[in-house]
Design a protein around this motif. Sequence first.
Motif, short mmCIF file in Angstrom:
data_model
loop_
_atom_site.label_atom_id
_atom_site.label_comp_id
_atom_site.label_asym_id
_atom_site.label_seq_id
_atom_site.Cartn_x
_atom_site.Cartn_y
_atom_site.Cartn_z
N THR A 78 0.84 -1.19 0.00
CA THR A 78 0.00 0.00 0.00
C THR A 78 0.88 1.25 0.00
O THR A 78 1.79 1.37 0.83
N THR A 80 0.86 5.32 0.37
CA THR A 80 0.12 6.49 0.83
C THR A 80 0.59 7.70 0.03
O THR A 80 1.72 8.15 0.17
N ASN A 144 -4.69 6.84 -1.29
CA ASN A 144 -4.03 5.55 -1.07
C ASN A 144 -4.25 4.67 -2.29
O ASN A 144 -5.31 4.72 -2.92
N ILE A 145 -3.26 3.87 -2.62
CA ILE A 145 -3.38 2.90 -3.70
C ILE A 145 -2.51 1.69 -3.35
O ILE A 145 -1.41 1.84 -2.81
N THR A 146 -3.04 0.52 -3.59
CA THR A 146 -2.31 -0.72 -3.35
C THR A 146 -1.74 -1.23 -4.66
O THR A 146 -2.48 -1.39 -5.63
N LYS A 164 -5.78 1.90 -10.19
CA LYS A 164 -7.11 1.88 -9.57
C LYS A 164 -8.07 2.61 -10.50
O LYS A 164 -7.80 3.73 -10.94
N THR A 191 2.99 -0.61 4.53
CA THR A 191 2.65 0.66 3.91
C THR A 191 3.91 1.51 3.80
O THR A 191 4.79 1.47 4.68
#
Length: 229
Positions: A78, A80, A144-146, A164, A191
């Motif tokens: 993840t 941030t 946020n993006i994973t 995303k 993260t």
Amino acid sequence: MTLLRSSSFFRPAAGAAFLLLALSACTSVPPTNVHQPMTMRPPDRASASNSNGAIYQPSSARPLFEDRRARYVGDILTITITENTAANSASNTSASRTGGLDITAGPITGVPGKTFQGMNVQTQSSNTFEGKGATSANNVFNGNITVTVIEVLSNGNLLVSGEKQVAIGNGTEFIRLSGIVSPNFIDASNTVPSSKVADARIEYKESGYISEAQVMGWLARFFLTVMPF
């Protein structure tokens, strides 16, 4: 007669092909410059051997004290996104130049009509230039993006990439990120902030009628190219 029929047949077909091409262009995915591919599957596990009756099985064992931080191809991480950039620039340039010329001529003889007798010539020139410029930019991007680990470099750093997509009404938002992450910057919650991602490529783009309304049409761009005035 046959040629006329064939030409009349191809005209509607060409028009339909052009219409489909235009519609496909309206719904096309925005281009990207992030590292490819966007995601990566983990390598296949080796086939499990026959159980020998013991509690420990090498094919499915995982260390007891191993954390869940990303370290292998296919693992997720993840990011941030906390991007806040501001820049200001101002310039001021000025230049001036003046000159003068004064010519006095006495009586001139031998000229028909004596037009230039007692000639007096005075000239002056002046050139002034002044230029000013200023620019300012302020960009804020939070979220946020994973992402997925798509490659493990020889020094242990992780090349990550992800996308995303969020569909809202008739438009779609694309959030993309890729970069190189050091395992030392990954915290216990798996993260890492975007400020610690090397070679970061972060994109936020849209597709739909709203984003297309902000783009100049190809015909208008053509006329601006051939007739810039």
